[in-house]
Enzyme design. Structure first.
Site, mmCIF file in Angstrom:
data_model
loop_
_atom_site.group_PDB
_atom_site.id
_atom_site.type_symbol
_atom_site.label_atom_id
_atom_site.label_comp_id
_atom_site.label_asym_id
_atom_site.label_seq_id
_atom_site.Cartn_x
_atom_site.Cartn_y
_atom_site.Cartn_z
ATOM 1 N N GLU A 134 16.158 22.246 19.040
ATOM 2 C CA GLU A 134 16.194 23.430 19.695
ATOM 3 C C GLU A 134 17.515 23.552 20.627
ATOM 4 O O GLU A 134 18.367 22.443 20.432
ATOM 5 C CB GLU A 134 15.258 23.395 21.032
ATOM 6 C CG GLU A 134 13.873 23.254 20.602
ATOM 7 C CD GLU A 134 12.888 22.731 21.556
ATOM 8 O OE1 GLU A 134 13.171 22.954 22.831
ATOM 9 O OE2 GLU A 134 11.597 22.382 21.387
ATOM 10 N N LYS A 136 20.360 23.283 23.518
ATOM 11 C CA LYS A 136 20.437 22.815 24.874
ATOM 12 C C LYS A 136 21.113 23.697 25.771
ATOM 13 O O LYS A 136 22.463 23.940 25.649
ATOM 14 C CB LYS A 136 21.249 21.287 24.701
ATOM 15 C CG LYS A 136 21.024 20.627 26.323
ATOM 16 C CD LYS A 136 21.605 19.567 26.027
ATOM 17 C CE LYS A 136 21.565 18.476 27.318
ATOM 18 N NZ LYS A 136 22.257 19.420 28.326
ATOM 19 N N ARG A 157 14.036 20.361 39.188
ATOM 20 C CA ARG A 157 13.770 19.056 38.933
ATOM 21 C C ARG A 157 13.775 17.871 39.913
ATOM 22 O O ARG A 157 13.344 17.061 40.149
ATOM 23 C CB ARG A 157 14.465 18.425 37.590
ATOM 24 C CG ARG A 157 14.296 17.250 37.138
ATOM 25 C CD ARG A 157 14.964 16.759 35.938
ATOM 26 N NE ARG A 157 16.296 16.952 35.767
ATOM 27 C CZ ARG A 157 17.162 16.945 34.641
ATOM 28 N NH1 ARG A 157 16.486 17.073 33.336
ATOM 29 N NH2 ARG A 157 18.463 17.252 34.472
ATOM 30 N N LYS A 334 25.061 16.355 21.625
ATOM 31 C CA LYS A 334 25.888 17.396 22.483
ATOM 32 C C LYS A 334 27.030 17.696 21.768
ATOM 33 O O LYS A 334 27.548 16.497 20.956
ATOM 34 C CB LYS A 334 26.324 16.645 23.677
ATOM 35 C CG LYS A 334 25.137 16.587 25.056
ATOM 36 C CD LYS A 334 25.532 15.918 26.259
ATOM 37 C CE LYS A 334 25.889 17.124 27.098
ATOM 38 N NZ LYS A 334 26.178 16.617 28.351
ATOM 39 N N CYS A 432 60.486 43.083 42.273
ATOM 40 C CA CYS A 432 61.274 44.128 42.833
ATOM 41 C C CYS A 432 61.794 43.713 44.211
ATOM 42 O O CYS A 432 62.484 44.443 44.583
ATOM 43 C CB CYS A 432 60.452 45.454 42.846
ATOM 44 S SG CYS A 432 59.195 45.422 43.832
#
Length: 688
Positions: A134, A136, A157, A334, A432
């Site tokens: 799946e 992440k 969590r 990862k 300027c």
């Protein structure tokens, strides 16, 4: 003194014991330092929602601590970051105890570690196994409790055992159903998933007024920040959040025996589930899945930082169980980091065609995804305050969408306060020298318009660009020189350039001078939408210009419009309407348009178009086309009566597919939109 026999043996043993004691004391000190650093980062990341270091550096620190604790188990304790999940919950939120702990995942970053630490040990124990792969998601883990099919509670969590009750905000997220579909669901069902914000909504969020005083350096911090907002905050911001479910924590009487079946069941209940999960047996297939999404992650509408690999069998999952920190049956594989830490050298300030002061950060060169980067735009002066940026800081640089460099944070703990300097905002325009002003958003800008050379340069470059008037052989460098030498002081001066002027530019040869003069003398014929785009009205882009051109039909109608009329045009909101009115109510702008009409012939849109395959259809294009340039194709399709959209929508009729398509292809497949390749396209165009 000479030692013999037993005395010598005793001394040798004593030396060995002392060495061991020294080693233990050394690693004991290292463990204390590592724990202190990691706990500090955890507090900032989970509680203060402030990422202080890149993910890969944090993961390295945690891995070091794990290795030392495995070598010296007696140094491990229950309060170690390796033994706990997440961090403290917020004081102002009610607490919820999870029926089953919500654990984190162990990470690996390369093939060798994946095989050694996860796949090989499982193969030895259980021989052949299927794995559910799946994506992440980079968001915040959430627990949803359904009672008899009705959503009664939502919690973060937290530390894995106790989380924050965020039910009041969960109920405002459109993608989370308040009631499950069907009747075949257990009396109690705890769904677990990820709340995140899409890249598009992240951009919308940072444009909202309230986000000026709230720092969201990345999509994860935005998701966490929005989810923890109080009830009295505008509901619009909460609705920007999205959700994917990926598992079940607790249920009564739900007999499902594989992770893949769990995902299917969640989908049948009406819960959103990612379409990109796959079942694989071999390592090579898992690696291919990883490689594909590593390469294409920037085409996805949301941020992912890797893939998750889970044993598909629930029976094997239960046999393997979990540590105090993470399940043994799943691992996060990862991606390489797209973030680097580097040293900020200085900040310079530039002026664009709209007059807004844009700070540019210069830093020591870093290589991200194979590209050397040494500068990044800070968008506007407010960004300096948001980041609390100082010259001499160590900063975290990221490549957004694998293209645009961005500073996402400052590493405060590496700041030497006696060696850093404040970034001094300019009081006068760097181009300027006129005094700068602040708009209602407290952003610095130069108000003198095209009397400011940098603003004039920016506008001229926009005017001659391919999507505007498209004047050949005049590039950005030539525009810079013409303005710097005062040969061009306004837009109309561009059409008055002659041989005498161009010959004074030392980089131009005779042939190129003749080509430029010929290009300027040629009759300029442009469509009405391109002419409107060339005017450089703030917020009026290519699509808005097209919509305006087909509504007004002529330049006279456009110049005599009003707010009521503008509000009836699709895609033209209040902000664009006010910008248009401000532009056409300025006499100098109207005079410029009238003078331009002496140099340019406008092709106005035809009211009647002969019906054809593309007539009245909404078309989107993705990928690189070989036989026709994209801007030419858009022009042809519009002449055939098509509406061109930048993004795939539910009402899109056709997606034209080129090489190396973006995530538009994935969304088109999901919505069952008709897809045609370049060969079919050319055949259809040749029929007209």
């Amino acid at each position: 003194m000479v030692l013999y026999g037993k005395e010598k043996i005793k001394i040798v043993k004593l030396i060995k014991i002392l060495k061991k004691i020294c080693i233990v004391l050394y690693f004991q000190k290292r463990v204390k330092k590592l724990r202190k650093r990691i706990i500090n980062y955890n507090y900032k990341y989970y509680v203060l929602n402030n990422q202080d270091i890149p993910d890969y550096q944090y993961d390295k620190l945690l891995l070091k601590l794990k290795k030392i604790e495995s070598l010296f188990p007696y140094l491990r304790n229950k309060k170690s970051p390796t033994q706990i999940v997440g961090e403290k919950t917020l004081i102002n939120f009610k607490k919820i105890n999870h029926k089953i702990p919500m654990l984190s995942l162990n990470n690996v970053f390369d093939k060798k570690s994946l095989l050694k630490n996860f796949l090989y040990p499982l193969k030895i124990k259980f021989n052949k196994q299927n794995f559910c792969c799946e994506l992440k998601f980079d968001g915040i883990a959430i627990s949803l409790l359904y009672k008899n099919g009705l959503l009664i509670r939502g919690a973060t969590r937290g530390n894995g055992i106790t989380g924050d009750n965020v039910t009041h905000n969960i109920l405002k997220i459109k993608e989370i159903p308040h009631k499950l579909k069907g009747t075949n669901f257990p009396f109690l069902l705890e769904v677990r998933g990820e709340i995140f914000i899409t890249k598009k909504n992240f951009s919308v969020l940072n444009k909202l007024q309230f986000s000026i005083n709230k720092k969201f350096c990345n999509t994860r911090s935005a998701a966490v920040g929005l989810l923890r907002l109080n009830n009295n905050i505008n509901n619009k911001t909460i609705k920007l959040l999205s959700f994917f479910s990926y598992g079940i924590g607790f249920s009564k009487k739900l007999n499902i025996f594989s992770q893949n079946k769990i995902l299917q069941r969640l989908k049948s209940y009406g819960l959103p589930v990612s379409n990109y999960s796959k079942i694989y047996f071999s390592f090579s297939k898992i690696q291919n899945f990883y490689n594909y999404f590593q390469k294409n992650r920037n085409f996805l509408p949301y941020v992912i930082d890797g893939i998750v690999i889970k044993i598909d069998s629930i029976k094997i999952q239960n046999i393997l169980g979990c540590t105090a920190h993470a399940p043994k049956w799943a691992i996060a594989y990862k991606f390489p980091s797209q973030e680097k830490i580097t040293f900020l050298q200085k900040v310079i300030f530039q002026i664009g065609r709209t007059g807004i002061v844009t700070p540019i950060a210069k830093f020591n060169t870093v290589n991200i995804s194979g590209n050397n980067i040494n500068y990044a735009t800070l968008y506007n002066t407010n960004e300096i305050k948001k980041l609390n940026l100082k010259i001499g800081d160590m900063i975290i640089v990221q490549r957004c969408g694998d293209v645009i460099p961005k500073i996402i944070n400052v590493v405060i703990e590496k700041r030497f306060f006696n060696k850093v300097e404040d970034v001094i905002l300019p009081k006068k325009c760097p181009s300027c020298n006129n005094l700068l002003k602040k708009n209602k958003n407290n952003i610095l800008y130069c108000s003198v318009g095209f009397f400011c050379k940098d603003q004039l340069k920016g506008y001229l470059k926009h005017f001659i660009s391919r999507n505007a008037i498209n004047i050949n052989y005049i590039g950005d460098k030539l525009i810079d020189k013409l303005v710097e030498k005062n040969f061009v002081k306004n837009l109309l001066d561009l059409f008055k350039i002659n041989y005498t002027t161009l010959v004074k530019i030392d980089t131009l040869g005779e042939k190129l001078i003749q080509k430029i003069l010929k290009s300027l003398k040629e009759e300029k014929i442009v469509t009405f939408d391109r002419f409107l785009f060339s005017l450089g009205i703030p917020e009026v882009g290519i699509v808005s210009s097209y919509n305006l051109s087909h509504f007004f039909k002529t330049i006279d109608n456009f110049l005599n419009t009003n707010l009521i009329e503008l509000s009836n045009i699709p895609g033209i909101g209040t902000k664009i309407s006010l910008n248009i009115l401000n532009y056409i109510n300025n006499k100098n702008n109207v005079d410029t348009i009238k003078n331009l009409l002496k140099e340019i012939n406008i092709i106005y849109p035809k009211i009647l178009i002969e019906k054809n395959y593309f007539y009245g259809k909404r078309v989107t294009i993705t990928g690189k086309l070989f036989f026709i340039k994209r801007f030419e194709l858009i022009k042809k399709l519009r002449l055939l009566g098509s509406n061109i959209d930048n993004n795939i929508k539910k009402n899109t009729d056709i997606l034209i597919l080129g090489k190396k398509p973006s995530s538009k292809l994935l969304r088109a497949n999901k919505l069952n939109i008709k897809i045609i390749n370049e060969n079919v396209l050319l055949k259809l165009l040749s029929e007209k």
